[in-house]
Design a protein around this motif. Sequence first.
Motif, mmCIF file in Angstrom:
data_model
loop_
_atom_site.group_PDB
_atom_site.id
_atom_site.type_symbol
_atom_site.label_atom_id
_atom_site.label_comp_id
_atom_site.label_asym_id
_atom_site.label_seq_id
_atom_site.Cartn_x
_atom_site.Cartn_y
_atom_site.Cartn_z
ATOM 1 N N ALA A 6 0.821 -1.206 0.000
ATOM 2 C CA ALA A 6 0.000 0.000 0.000
ATOM 3 C C ALA A 6 0.856 1.257 0.000
ATOM 4 O O ALA A 6 0.574 2.217 -0.722
ATOM 5 C CB ALA A 6 -0.935 -0.016 1.203
ATOM 6 N N THR A 37 1.592 -0.505 -6.020
ATOM 7 C CA THR A 37 1.416 0.324 -4.828
ATOM 8 C C THR A 37 0.137 1.140 -4.974
ATOM 9 O O THR A 37 -0.576 1.027 -5.972
ATOM 10 C CB THR A 37 2.640 1.230 -4.592
ATOM 11 O OG1 THR A 37 2.522 1.853 -3.309
ATOM 12 C CG2 THR A 37 2.773 2.292 -5.673
ATOM 13 N N SER A 38 -0.149 1.958 -3.964
ATOM 14 C CA SER A 38 -1.436 2.652 -3.962
ATOM 15 C C SER A 38 -1.274 4.146 -3.710
ATOM 16 O O SER A 38 -0.249 4.606 -3.202
ATOM 17 C CB SER A 38 -2.350 2.064 -2.879
ATOM 18 O OG SER A 38 -2.040 2.615 -1.616
ATOM 19 N N TYR A 58 -3.514 5.470 -1.792
ATOM 20 C CA TYR A 58 -4.343 5.555 -0.589
ATOM 21 C C TYR A 58 -3.735 6.539 0.417
ATOM 22 O O TYR A 58 -2.562 6.436 0.779
ATOM 23 C CB TYR A 58 -4.471 4.162 0.022
ATOM 24 C CG TYR A 58 -5.360 4.056 1.242
ATOM 25 C CD1 TYR A 58 -6.596 4.700 1.296
ATOM 26 C CD2 TYR A 58 -4.967 3.291 2.335
ATOM 27 C CE1 TYR A 58 -7.407 4.590 2.405
ATOM 28 C CE2 TYR A 58 -5.780 3.160 3.464
ATOM 29 C CZ TYR A 58 -6.994 3.819 3.487
ATOM 30 O OH TYR A 58 -7.803 3.713 4.589
ATOM 31 N N GLN A 59 -4.504 7.515 0.825
ATOM 32 C CA GLN A 59 -4.116 8.560 1.780
ATOM 33 C C GLN A 59 -2.929 9.402 1.295
ATOM 34 O O GLN A 59 -2.323 10.130 2.071
ATOM 35 C CB GLN A 59 -3.793 7.941 3.149
ATOM 36 C CG GLN A 59 -5.003 7.313 3.817
ATOM 37 C CD GLN A 59 -4.691 6.778 5.205
ATOM 38 O OE1 GLN A 59 -3.529 6.590 5.575
ATOM 39 N NE2 GLN A 59 -5.735 6.540 5.989
ATOM 40 N N GLU A 69 -7.182 5.868 -5.613
ATOM 41 C CA GLU A 69 -8.271 5.744 -4.644
ATOM 42 C C GLU A 69 -9.614 5.532 -5.336
ATOM 43 O O GLU A 69 -10.547 4.973 -4.734
ATOM 44 C CB GLU A 69 -8.310 6.986 -3.742
ATOM 45 C CG GLU A 69 -7.124 7.057 -2.794
ATOM 46 C CD GLU A 69 -7.445 7.840 -1.521
ATOM 47 O OE1 GLU A 69 -8.530 7.625 -0.946
ATOM 48 O OE2 GLU A 69 -6.609 8.662 -1.124
ATOM 49 N N LYS A 110 -9.300 1.259 -2.119
ATOM 50 C CA LYS A 110 -8.405 1.659 -1.030
ATOM 51 C C LYS A 110 -7.515 0.466 -0.700
ATOM 52 O O LYS A 110 -7.718 -0.259 0.270
ATOM 53 C CB LYS A 110 -9.217 2.106 0.186
ATOM 54 C CG LYS A 110 -9.973 3.408 -0.061
ATOM 55 C CD LYS A 110 -10.720 3.881 1.169
ATOM 56 C CE LYS A 110 -11.406 5.220 0.894
ATOM 57 N NZ LYS A 110 -12.159 5.719 2.086
ATOM 58 N N HIS A 149 -4.690 -1.884 0.570
ATOM 59 C CA HIS A 149 -3.958 -1.884 1.832
ATOM 60 C C HIS A 149 -3.127 -3.164 2.005
ATOM 61 O O HIS A 149 -2.825 -3.589 3.121
ATOM 62 C CB HIS A 149 -4.938 -1.731 3.000
ATOM 63 C CG HIS A 149 -4.357 -1.024 4.181
ATOM 64 N ND1 HIS A 149 -4.240 -1.588 5.429
ATOM 65 C CD2 HIS A 149 -3.831 0.223 4.290
ATOM 66 C CE1 HIS A 149 -3.679 -0.734 6.256
ATOM 67 N NE2 HIS A 149 -3.428 0.384 5.592
ATOM 68 N N SER A 150 -2.750 -3.794 0.921
ATOM 69 C CA SER A 150 -2.027 -5.073 0.988
ATOM 70 C C SER A 150 -0.550 -4.863 1.289
ATOM 71 O O SER A 150 0.021 -3.808 1.018
ATOM 72 C CB SER A 150 -2.178 -5.825 -0.337
ATOM 73 O OG SER A 150 -1.647 -5.052 -1.400
ATOM 74 N N LYS A 151 0.057 -5.889 1.870
ATOM 75 C CA LYS A 151 1.499 -5.917 2.135
ATOM 76 C C LYS A 151 1.972 -7.332 1.852
ATOM 77 O O LYS A 151 1.918 -8.211 2.722
ATOM 78 C CB LYS A 151 1.836 -5.552 3.579
ATOM 79 C CG LYS A 151 1.502 -4.113 3.957
ATOM 80 C CD LYS A 151 0.191 -4.020 4.671
ATOM 81 C CE LYS A 151 -0.131 -2.585 5.062
ATOM 82 N NZ LYS A 151 -1.487 -2.495 5.646
ATOM 83 N N SER A 179 2.074 -7.346 7.627
ATOM 84 C CA SER A 179 1.762 -5.941 7.905
ATOM 85 C C SER A 179 2.801 -4.956 7.403
ATOM 86 O O SER A 179 2.608 -3.751 7.519
ATOM 87 C CB SER A 179 1.597 -5.746 9.418
ATOM 88 O OG SER A 179 2.822 -5.980 10.087
ATOM 89 N N ASN A 190 4.756 -2.573 5.118
ATOM 90 C CA ASN A 190 4.868 -1.814 3.882
ATOM 91 C C ASN A 190 6.341 -1.643 3.521
ATOM 92 O O ASN A 190 7.240 -2.014 4.299
ATOM 93 C CB ASN A 190 4.218 -0.443 4.045
ATOM 94 C CG ASN A 190 2.710 -0.491 3.921
ATOM 95 O OD1 ASN A 190 2.197 -0.867 2.865
ATOM 96 N ND2 ASN A 190 2.004 -0.116 4.984
#
Length: 961
Positions: A71, A99-100, A102-103, A127, A131, A133-135, A151, A153
């Motif tokens: 993420a 990747t993202s 997100y935020q 987004e 959203k 959120h993977s790792k 968990s 990143n």
Amino acid sequence: MSIVQGHWNGVSMNDESLMLGLERGFLDYTVPANADRIPQFISNDPSRGEKVITTMREEMRNCDSFMFSVAFITYDGVNALLEEFKYLRDHGIPGKILTSQYQNFTEPKAIRKIQSLGNIEIKIVTEEQMKMHSKCYIFSRKGTYDVIIGSSNLTNNALCSNGEWNVRFNSLSTGELVKDIIDSFEKVFEHAMPITDQWMEVYEEIYDRYRFSTPAFHDIPAQNNGIRPNKMQEEALRGLQEIRNRGGTRALVISATGSGKTYLSAFDAKAYGGRFLYLVHRRPILNKSFESFRRVLGSGASMAKYDSSQGCPDEDYIFATVQTMSNPEVYRRIPRDRFDYIMIDEVHHIGAPTYQAIVDYFEPSFLAGMTATPDRSDGFDIYGFFHHNIAYEIRLKQAMEYNLVCPFHYFGISDIEVGGVSLDDVSRFSDIEFEKRVEYVIDNAEFYGHGGDRLRGLAFCSTLKEAEMFSTMFNRRGYRTAWVSGSLDKDVLEILIERLESDEEDYALDYIFAVDLFNEGVDIPSVNQVIMLRPTESPIVYIQQLGRGLRLDKGKDFVTVLDFIGNYDKNYNIPIALSDDHSYSKIEARRFVASGDSIIYGNSTISFDEVSKAKIYESIDKASFSKDAILVEAYMELKSKLGRIPKLIEFRKYGSMDVLNILLKHNSYHNFLKKKDKDYHTAFSPKAEEMLEYLTKIIAPGKRVLEVEVLKMICSGGDSVKERIEEMHPELDQNALNNIVSVFDGTFYKNHKNHKNHKNHKNDIKLISENKVCDDFLHMMEEAGFKEAVQDLIDLGLDNNTSYSPLYRDTNFVLNRMYTYDDVCRLMNWKANVNAQTIGGYKFDKTTNTFSIFINYVKGEDVVESQRYDDHFENRNTLIAFSKSTEGKGANNMVCVGDQVNNDVRIHLFVRKNKKDEGSKEFYYLGELDFVSFMNDEKPVKIMYRLKDEVRSDLFDYFNS
């Protein structure tokens, strides 16, 4: 038989290895399995020396291709793994990264760096799409997949310090779980957005708006009621007060660069009260110190900077340079008792006449000094000057643990060579060749980058000519640089420092090239890249130079350290300095080179390229840490710190060198002291001296506690020694009991005429005879100081033995620790010692039913061709070794090995890199072996063994470097 072995037939060795790993991970942790195949819990655990980044490095170095789905990506996370990314790029190993947005957390700088590598396809999930959120990190290797999912990143915090939980598992491509993961990755990757320059420009604007809306960085934590001391400062303040409580009038604080010494001084001055003088040796430091005190003391405090035109100051807190205050015409204007408390910064200079003039004149109630480097070469006893009152000591390692300094990403880079010779001496090479070196340095500096937005670099050079040439050539390539040396005017120097810190485009500098300057006494918190262009002659100087980049500063997440490593004899100083380990232990130095990330605390990382790593290993192997110059310097430093001759156990207690280096060189502490310390006047009889040498060899290393405990019992005298040993250790079998008795009755080494402790004496050394303590030994115990010397050895042996645990599989050995031939013979409980020539590579002992193999992994040129066998590890679990040239499969030794299962013989493996390891004749114990097969029918026989416990990764790296 394991469950897997009982239910799977006709599978390949690779499949079987995988299934055993799964059984070990999910069904039964006692099942022997290849470490690479066992599912593992991966986390950042400082107490166990574990970091996620260590596993990531290993996977990246061994994969054929990779896929990351994370993420968040930050530049510090990418930078921490740049050596691995470079390796993948240079070896043409492809990768995909998802990747993202997100935020808006993923850093544009990180994306651009990944794009620049060329071998990685990176896409982003916006987004609007999801959203995300993977790792998850997927590595393909020889038909199998390694997956790390959890968990973490791709950020420096997640890789090194956050409380992350991940699982690593291995799977064949036909496994349903890994198939689902890869299918999901490919599905998202297919629909994710390719990252174009146009998209990046828009995202960078969004990212900057988001970033600058977050709270500002504060290097000193503040509370509603003002600034609070950090953990180090609280501990140091208590130490200073304790010294004053017991009537002390002087105290020394040893504190790593950047760990908050100035604020500590302000807190203590405020607590002490009265009239205070703060002395520094440079005006810029004085100005910054004044502002730091103002923050602690408040705007209403009575403070002033003192100059030579003033008379006696009226203010409560006075700040002055040593140069000003050491002038007799200045300090004589001030009454001797004007100051209640004087604090001296960088107090390791206290032996200089300027400093002595000040301390000889003034008469404060309390005098304190602060330094990061008290170990000086000028001969002045700084510890004695401060009455051996050390209020607090925090070195780099602890400062990193307390998060008091900026994390660093260290990259050891092999220096450029022409014709096999390093271009590290300006005087030996042409301008054209030197220009190649400059290009090489620039290429690496640009590749490895820096923390923060604008480059602010310090480069340390060997000579003034080198600094000038580097500065000139960097300027030709568009950089803004200057060079400095100790001869430069101070006003000019301060302007250059100001330009390095400036953000003004037309005024700022990118680099300052320094020679014999900036090792100390300069505060440039914004420095975000440090380049070492000089050999590491001293760990002290190295830490001083490294420290220039370690101050916390707004907008600087980390500092990049580039160390260009040539063919220097003292390259071993690099791991000693970086690890902050002053024991001069080759074991620890090698371990740090191989896996420094798992040793160093927090978000700092250590990377060596393969060539520089090999150069450092070679330097460690060649180095003799038992040279008198090293031994005496370490001894005198510790003696000075304590104010007396140290006890043996105090070397480790106070973080000094491993005292076994002294004992190895001089055979006993007594021998060393009588040769090297004029204050030592103890004398023993020749027999007592010889006895001390023998006991030093057996007892001091503490490799088996039994010898130490038996010696302690013998010191009390008495009869029935054997029975008392049995009573003390009823678990001993007959071989072990006979062995320990033989060590003390002189029979274990009786036939070993070349044993160095026997010298030319006709009688063997013995402490017991006919089952009672010898009268000769009891008489020695009556010699003045002898009993204390023996007790010192016992204390050291017990202390050292604490690191020899846990014992391996009902043996007297600890996995991955080092042992000599003598140690092996003794700890195997053999009847007598056997010399190396007789062993000849391996030996079967019938009484104990043990077969010990000794391997010199790299065969030297002095080994005859017929014995230069290619013993090697095929992997961390498999050893290929050869018999002696005269032995075929029918030889007794080979029959013993080949029939291992039926005769129940235990095969033990001892390996060293090569026998030319200076100052050490020890082998790493790598545990037990299982015989697999004979691989040929000739002499010598080629044999495959399977290790019961895989070779530790750092040792595997060292042996094969």
